[in-house]
Write an enzyme that holds these catalytic residues in place. Structure first.
Site, short mmCIF file in Angstrom:
data_model
loop_
_atom_site.label_atom_id
_atom_site.label_comp_id
_atom_site.label_asym_id
_atom_site.label_seq_id
_atom_site.Cartn_x
_atom_site.Cartn_y
_atom_site.Cartn_z
CG MET A 134 38.28 29.87 26.76
SD MET A 134 38.06 29.30 28.44
CE MET A 134 39.06 27.73 28.34
CD GLU A 135 41.75 29.23 30.55
OE1 GLU A 135 40.95 30.24 30.35
OE2 GLU A 135 41.40 28.46 31.46
CG ASN A 136 40.43 28.58 23.82
OD1 ASN A 136 39.86 27.64 24.62
ND2 ASN A 136 39.36 29.54 23.59
CG HIS A 167 43.07 35.57 33.93
ND1 HIS A 167 42.82 35.40 35.70
CD2 HIS A 167 42.29 34.72 33.58
CE1 HIS A 167 42.34 34.17 35.85
NE2 HIS A 167 41.90 33.82 34.71
CD GLU A 168 41.69 34.67 29.87
OE1 GLU A 168 41.79 33.50 30.03
OE2 GLU A 168 40.69 35.34 30.42
CG HIS A 224 44.27 30.38 32.57
ND1 HIS A 224 44.19 29.57 33.55
CD2 HIS A 224 43.38 31.29 32.44
CE1 HIS A 224 43.17 29.78 34.13
NE2 HIS A 224 42.70 31.01 33.34
CD GLU A 270 40.20 30.23 35.96
OE1 GLU A 270 40.69 31.23 36.10
OE2 GLU A 270 39.76 29.71 34.93
CG ASP A 304 28.47 25.89 32.48
OD1 ASP A 304 29.57 26.24 32.38
OD2 ASP A 304 28.20 25.24 31.38
CE1 TYR A 320 36.84 31.79 37.67
CE2 TYR A 320 38.42 33.10 36.76
CZ TYR A 320 37.53 32.37 36.82
OH TYR A 320 36.94 31.85 35.40
NE ARG A 340 33.89 40.09 30.51
CZ ARG A 340 35.10 40.95 31.00
NH1 ARG A 340 35.08 42.24 30.41
NH2 ARG A 340 36.02 40.53 31.82
CG MET A 341 27.90 34.71 31.20
SD MET A 341 27.95 32.96 31.45
CE MET A 341 29.94 32.50 31.33
CE LYS A 342 34.53 41.64 35.94
NZ LYS A 342 35.80 42.20 35.32
ZN LIG Z 1 40.95 32.03 34.14
#
Ligand SMILES: [Zn+2]
Length: 593
Positions: free
Chosen positions: A262-264, A287-288, A291, A310, A367, A375, A544-546
């Site tokens: 997550m790109e915080n 990727h992050e 962002h 994305e 969600d 993406y 991890r949902m992925k």
């Molecule tokens: Zn992303």
């Protein structure tokens, strides 16, 4: 009044919050945050100010001068939560809200010591995207509004706290046995990028501006895995301009983290499943990191324009990979994305409105809309624009786009208008309207080919007629090559073929979760019992949902694997993040009865 975002009560006719000052206590026993949020308005305000809340108990609201501010919590709406309406006295610049979160706050996952690497101390992390910041703080929870913030987080000894902000020191807490960590975030962020974590943490410098934080048991391995991050930042800077957030730190979380990363801002949050020992999954970091420009600096105005975040970032990620590792690596990455895109179209159906780039999410939980489409379809739209304009011209356009919209939030329509202004005629020539508003995949989608990719997919296509790759060659394949091959192997397979794959690739013993989960997905779909123990291990340890979605889906094909899936989920549920639970529950609900 006019709402500016279908997922927020924020109202355009009302004052905007410009700064947040948060002072909260992290209570690990009760699993709540309690304290005060002070909201500073962009100008003096009066009358109603609508804020988003979900599960928050509001104690008191007062102005800077201590005058009580009348407030009212409206009834709960299913997706949005409860509107908190403050009635501001004339001339209000700041309001202080004393409140407490609920133990069920979706943005927060409280982990028992047993769920951490160290096993001795609890851990807390937040995940606010898409619309969960409102379970943490009463605020205008829409990416259309940005705030700067300061924060004081009080945690019990010996824990420490980190945030996606600049650290500003620490001091003894208000009670014995506590410590307060201070943070200051000078750059304005949309609410979904607010992030905190607390636990037993250690850190290692990776470069003067990059550091990795993790539990002490994990930090050395993490530092080795991410040693190349400074080179990656420099590569990204050559493509997209100077890194705009000062520091780029990484936080490796315990394995229940529902996302890859997550790109915080200033501190990317990462799943530990990207640590493989061979740096083969650092594309998640690319990727992050990307962002930092696309998403965090130029942000989608609402979740209906999520592809702007994305799609641009996935395209940027592959440009970084290409610059670092060459075109072949980028083509394989596009191919891996193609498989994810295909699965997403299967999941929704190609005619689903959720396959549009520019979505209409009124009444839809973001969600539930989440998939690879923004993406992968989004990045293909960017790649198409790049091919049509030519790389040099398009790169100049991207640079101008980032400059023009930095620290703002924009819509798809604003993007197209800017495209028409800077590259006249381009959007019409690629049928941009169809890309944004039509379902499915436009016929002019760019294709990514290479000899190597054709070899691998050709070899996988001949799997059914008994053709197997040469074991000596397989031993030299890169993890991406192996993944592309495995993704194209047909399924379900007879048991003997599963055993053959296992002896070739040894996926049951894989430390690379992409390969492990792809192998286990084949095994699950094939009802191949020797993999059941490993499937259970993975599903009980990783959130991890992925990985959860395809693995649980693949277990749906046989009565025996369905029973296994239900039994595993009953045991795993308490360890999963609320977002992961939703994914698994919707997958299990789709099983044939
Ligand atoms: Zn992303």
């Amino acid at each position: 009044m006019s709402r500016i975002d279908p997922h927020s009560f924020a109202d355009d006719a009302q004052p905007r919050v410009r700064r947040l000052d948060l002072d909260v206590d992290l209570d690990f026993d009760r699993r709540v945050l309690s304290g005060e949020a002070v909201l500073t308005l962009a100008g003096a305000g009066e009358g109603p100010l609508d804020l988003d809340t979900k599960g928050l108990a509001i104690r008191t609201v007062a102005t800077e001068g201590g005058t009580a501010v009348p407030f009212e919590l409206a009834d709960e709406e299913p997706i949005l939560g409860r509107r908190l309406r403050l009635t501001l006295p004339s001339g209000t610049r700041r309001v202080a809200i004393r409140y407490e979160t609920s133990p069920e706050a979706v943005a927060l996952q409280w982990l028992d010591p047993a769920q951490t690497a160290g096993g001795a101390h609890p851990f807390l992390y937040s995940q606010c995207q898409a619309i969960h910041a409102r379970t943490l703080i009463p605020l205008q929870d829409t990416p259309a509004i940005r705030v700067t913030y300061g924060a004081a987080l009080t945690v019990p000894d010996p824990l420490s706290a980190v945030m996606s902000a600049g650290p500003a020191g620490d001091r003894p807490g208000p009670r014995p046995g506590t410590r307060t960590f201070l943070f200051e975030m000078p750059q304005p962020i949309p609410s979904y990028l607010f992030a905190l974590a607390a636990g037993r943490l250690a850190a290692r410098d990776l470069s003067p501006r990059a550091r990795v934080h993790a539990e002490p048991e994990v930090v050395e391995t993490a530092a080795r895995e991410f040693a190349g991050v400074e080179e990656m930042i420099r590569t990204a800077e050559r493509l997209f301009g100077p890194y705009p957030w000062e520091r780029y730190d990484l936080l490796v979380l315990p394995p229940s983290f529902p996302y890859g990363g997550m790109e915080n801002p200033r501190m990317t949050f990462l799943t530990p499943t990207v640590i493989t020992g061979d740096r083969s999954l650092v594309d998640v970091v690319a990727h992050e990191l990307a962002h930092s420009w696309t998403g965090n600096l130029v942000t989608n105005a609402t979740m209906e324009h999520f592809w702007l975040n994305e799609g641009a970032t996935t395209w940027a990620e592959r440009r970084i990979l290409e610059a670092l590792h060459g075109e072949e690596t980028a083509v394989l990455s596009w191919a891996i994305g193609e498989t994810a895109l295909k699965l997403a179209f299967e999941r929704f159906g190609v005619d689903s409105p959720l396959t549009k780039l520019r979505t209409d999410l009124k009444g839809v939980d973001p969600d539930d809309a989440f998939s690879s489409i923004p993406y992968e379809k989004g990045s293909r739209f960017f790649a198409l624009l790049e091919r049509a304009a030519g790389r040099e011209r398009f790169d100049r356009f991207v640079g101008d786009y980032i400059d023009r919209f930095r620290f703002t939030s924009i819509t798809s329509e604003a993007f197209l208008a800017f495209l028409d202004e800077r590259l006249p005629g381009l959007s019409a020539s690629v049928r941009a309207g169809e890309w944004l508003s039509a379902t499915g995949m436009p016929s002019n989608a760019p294709v990514f080919r290479s000899t190597r990719l054709e070899e691998l997919t050709g070899l996988a296509a001949r799997f059914a007629d008994g053709t197997r790759p040469d074991p000596a060659a397989v031993a030299r394949w890169t993890p991406s090559e192996t993944l592309v091959y495995l993704q194209h192997v047909p399924r379900p397979l007879p048991g003997a073929a599963c055993a053959g794959l296992e002896s070739l690739f040894g996926f049951l013993g894989q430390g690379n979760h992409e390969l492990l989960v792809e192998g286990l997905t084949i095994a699950a779909a094939s009802d191949w019992e020797p993999a059941f123990v490993r499937i259970r291990d993975v599903l009980l340890s990783v959130g991890r949902m992925k990985y959860l979605r395809p693995l649980f889906k693949a277990l749906g094909g046989h009565p025996r694997t369905r029973a296994l899936a239900r039994e595993i989920y009953a045991a795993a549920r308490p360890r999963y993040h609320a977002l992961s639970r939703r994914v698994v529950e919707s997958t299990l609900a789709a099983y044939p009865t």
